[in-house]
Design an enzyme around this catalytic site. Structure first.
Site, mmCIF file in Angstrom:
data_model
loop_
_atom_site.group_PDB
_atom_site.id
_atom_site.type_symbol
_atom_site.label_atom_id
_atom_site.label_comp_id
_atom_site.label_asym_id
_atom_site.label_seq_id
_atom_site.Cartn_x
_atom_site.Cartn_y
_atom_site.Cartn_z
ATOM 1 N N HIS A 182 0.653 87.909 86.140
ATOM 2 C CA HIS A 182 0.836 89.124 85.332
ATOM 3 C C HIS A 182 1.113 90.331 86.226
ATOM 4 O O HIS A 182 0.593 91.419 85.992
ATOM 5 C CB HIS A 182 -0.397 89.385 84.467
ATOM 6 C CG HIS A 182 -0.570 88.406 83.347
ATOM 7 N ND1 HIS A 182 0.102 88.514 82.148
ATOM 8 C CD2 HIS A 182 -1.323 87.288 83.237
ATOM 9 C CE1 HIS A 182 -0.243 87.516 81.349
ATOM 10 N NE2 HIS A 182 -1.100 86.747 81.994
ATOM 11 N N ARG A 210 -2.373 84.325 76.652
ATOM 12 C CA ARG A 210 -1.620 83.591 75.666
ATOM 13 C C ARG A 210 -0.725 82.584 76.314
ATOM 14 O O ARG A 210 -0.210 82.823 77.391
ATOM 15 C CB ARG A 210 -0.698 84.526 74.866
ATOM 16 C CG ARG A 210 -1.378 85.572 74.166
ATOM 17 C CD ARG A 210 -1.148 87.007 74.496
ATOM 18 N NE ARG A 210 -0.704 87.439 75.749
ATOM 19 C CZ ARG A 210 -1.533 87.868 76.706
ATOM 20 N NH1 ARG A 210 -2.816 87.812 76.564
ATOM 21 N NH2 ARG A 210 -1.064 88.344 77.799
ATOM 22 N N ASP A 236 -6.014 85.297 84.840
ATOM 23 C CA ASP A 236 -5.578 84.344 83.811
ATOM 24 C C ASP A 236 -4.101 83.990 83.986
ATOM 25 O O ASP A 236 -3.342 84.721 84.621
ATOM 26 C CB ASP A 236 -5.778 84.957 82.425
ATOM 27 C CG ASP A 236 -4.875 86.160 82.229
ATOM 28 O OD1 ASP A 236 -4.954 87.099 83.041
ATOM 29 O OD2 ASP A 236 -4.057 86.150 81.287
ATOM 30 N N GLU A 237 -3.715 82.899 83.387
ATOM 31 C CA GLU A 237 -2.314 82.485 83.233
ATOM 32 C C GLU A 237 -1.495 82.625 84.517
ATOM 33 O O GLU A 237 -0.345 83.041 84.501
ATOM 34 C CB GLU A 237 -1.661 83.270 82.096
ATOM 35 C CG GLU A 237 -2.290 82.950 80.750
ATOM 36 C CD GLU A 237 -1.757 83.796 79.617
ATOM 37 O OE1 GLU A 237 -1.715 83.281 78.487
ATOM 38 O OE2 GLU A 237 -1.396 84.966 79.836
ATOM 39 N N ALA A 238 -2.094 82.253 85.631
ATOM 40 C CA ALA A 238 -1.389 82.311 86.916
ATOM 41 C C ALA A 238 -0.599 81.019 87.120
ATOM 42 O O ALA A 238 -0.809 80.285 88.088
ATOM 43 C CB ALA A 238 -2.386 82.546 88.050
#
Length: 533
Positions: A275, A2, A338-340
């Site tokens: 994360h 997200r 993801d989302e790094a």
């Protein structure tokens, strides 16, 4: 998966505790005739109705001629479902005869064509016969048989019946080999029993993978002996500041065992290099500055990263993957990716390219979120696409280019299959950063041509993820999953030719009394013609 969210989304959890629009268990409805064979979800490949019915009685037995141990386990499972509601003994026996017959016939050419998960269900006045090449096929056939019985068959107390099944033949095989649901146990921790409850619900619709999101900024949920503070400290909280929790290795093995008994394969995920706050808070040496950040109980993303240049990072990753692979019998291990946003592109590529071979070293096939395609996917790697309508053309092209070079794809578009997306503005749980996802939108897409330019044979399957920033109890998970989860399951199982919203909404509406009998909470979508209560 997200973009930035507002912390105020947590207020939905408190508000949602006041109740939902789902249905509580209700009294059994009177029988209105047998369920038509074509009312099944997911839609079967072939349905051939025939005149007549079969009725279960107190003399019915479940017969397993020439049975293997697996066949007997499936038979006992079926008996365990039906004994409480029917009140019948339903003995499981290897002796031949009429009744319910479960048969493996892998040497028969026409049965071999059913593959590892297909089945044939034939119902006549004398017998209900399930035939398959493998036990998984028998198990999936049992789920179809359950749907052909009255909904009261799912209750755990004796009901009046009658237990009548329409005659005919169903022949069925899956479209995709990978049909998955994900449960995020990191944002909010879910006990072993709650995970088992979800596994049982997934099995109803022939889902065959359970993706467990075991680590994130808010909590580390799986015991790793070589790094014990990951759970004792990193697992000690969750979103909103609750007590968190974690799975011991025995707990995890029990989840794996239970999933296997329902013919689901557990796919564990350790999300990295982003994360990772729970891990960074547990071990200072994993941070570039050597200083451990505090534990995190919010819902923002993209602020944490492993220290890519440090060797200790790879020692840590090797230990975690080694221990996790050793207790995971399935072939897959998910490494996130993801989302790094706090990892530079150069460091991201370096990290992903160094970690993928570690997964292979311990005998597993690597899965990662589709950002992996911005690095160099190893041969055999699987990329999980979670983009949506707002995803840039360049990002989509990066994924399709990788698919053309051999990377397999799992499709879980956020604005279609993310079960934590709100149905509408009044949904008491969930988020809507990918938009509102009503039941029709969740169902009305085709995995085979969803990503323009990706070869159809690159699609390994589909997944319905459930992120839990705003979800902490089973009834909340169920409310967000039903009725959308069965639709995603149908996209993964049924031939594309059967996909039709007008037909599907009638079939899924007929599932409601069954969910009520099982105590499954669900959202009564106004798009679906639910039966009157």
């Amino acid at each position: 998966m997200r973009p930035h969210r507002l912390f105020c989304s947590l207020l939905l959890v408190a508000a949602a505790g006041l109740g939902t629009a789902g249905a509580a268990p209700a009294a059994a409805r009177p029988a209105t005739g047998p369920v038509p064979l074509d009312r099944v979800v997911p839609a079967p490949v072939s349905v051939r109705p025939a005149p007549g019915t079969h009725r279960l009685t107190d003399r019915t037995a479940i017969r397993i001629p020439g049975a293997t141990g697996e066949t007997k386990r499936v038979a006992e499972y079926l008996a365990g479902v039906l004994r409480p509601s029917t009140g019948y003994a339903l003995p499981v026996t290897a002796r031949g005869g009429d009744g319910i017959v479960l048969r493996l016939a892998s040497r028969a050419p026409e049965v071999r064509k059913l593959g590892a998960e297909g089945y044939r269900l034939t119902v006549t006045g004398r017998a209900v016969t399930l035939t398959a090449a493998r036990a998984a096929g028998l198990f999936h056939g049992v789920q179809t048989l359950r749907q052909l019985l009255p909904p009261a068959a799912e209750r755990r107390t004796a009901q009046s019946g009658p237990w009548t099944i329409a005659a005919g033949t169903i022949t069925d095989t899956p479209r995709y080999e990978y049909r998955s649901a994900m449960l995020d146990v990191s944002r909010h921790f879910f006990s072993v029993d709650k995970v088992k409850r979800y596994i049982d619900q997934l099995a109803l619709y022939k889902i065959n993978k359970l993706h467990l999101h075991l680590s994130d900024d808010q909590g580390w949920r799986i015991a790793i002996d070589s790094w014990p503070r990951l759970t004792t400290y990193g697992g000690s909280t969750q979103v909103g500041g609750g007590p968190g929790g974690f799975y011991t290795k025995a707990d995890y093995k029990e989840i794996v065992r239970y999933a296997q008994s329902r013919y689901l394969t557990v796919v564990p995920e350790i999300d990295m290099p982003g994360h990772t706050n729970a891990a960074l808070a547990s071990y200072a040496e994993l941070n570039c500055d050597g200083v451990a950040p505090p534990l995190y109980t919010g819902t923002e993303v993209g602020f944490s990263s492993f220290c890519v240049p440090k060797q200790v990072t790879y020692d840590f990753v090797d230990d975690v993957i080694r221990e996790l692979a050793a207790m995971t019998p399935g072939p897959y291990l998910h490494i996130g990716g993801d989302e790094a946003h706090s990892t530079s592109h150069e460091d991201y590529v370096t990290f992903m390219n160094k970690v993928q071979p570690v997964v292979a070293k311990y005998g597993k096939t690597v899965i990662a979120w589709h950002q992996l395609t911005g690095a160099t996917p190893v041969k055999g790697a699987v990329a999980q696409y979670w983009g949506y309508d707002a995803t840039s053309a360049a990002e989509k092209a990066q994924v399709t280019d990788a698919a053309k070079k051999g990377t397999r794809l799992i499709l879980s578009p956020a604005d279609r299959s993310y079960l934590d997306m709100q149905y509408n503005k009044d949904t008491p749980y969930g988020l809507h950063w990918a938009g509102y996802v009503p039941a029709e939108r969740s169902y009305d897409w085709d995995p085979g041509d969803y990503l323009t330019g990706a070869p159809a044979d690159s699609v390994l399957g589909v997944e319905a993820p459930m992120w839990t920033e705003t979800l902490s109890e089973s009834d909340q998970v169920e409310f967000m999953a039903f009725p959308r989860l069965p639709g995603i399951a149908e996209l993964g199982w049924s031939p594309a030719s059967t996909h039709d919203w007008e037909n599907y909404k009638e079939r899924v509406a007929a599932q409601a009394p069954r969910w009520e009998a099982m105590g499954i909470d669900y959202y009564r979508s106004p798009q679906i013609p639910w039966p009157a209560k």
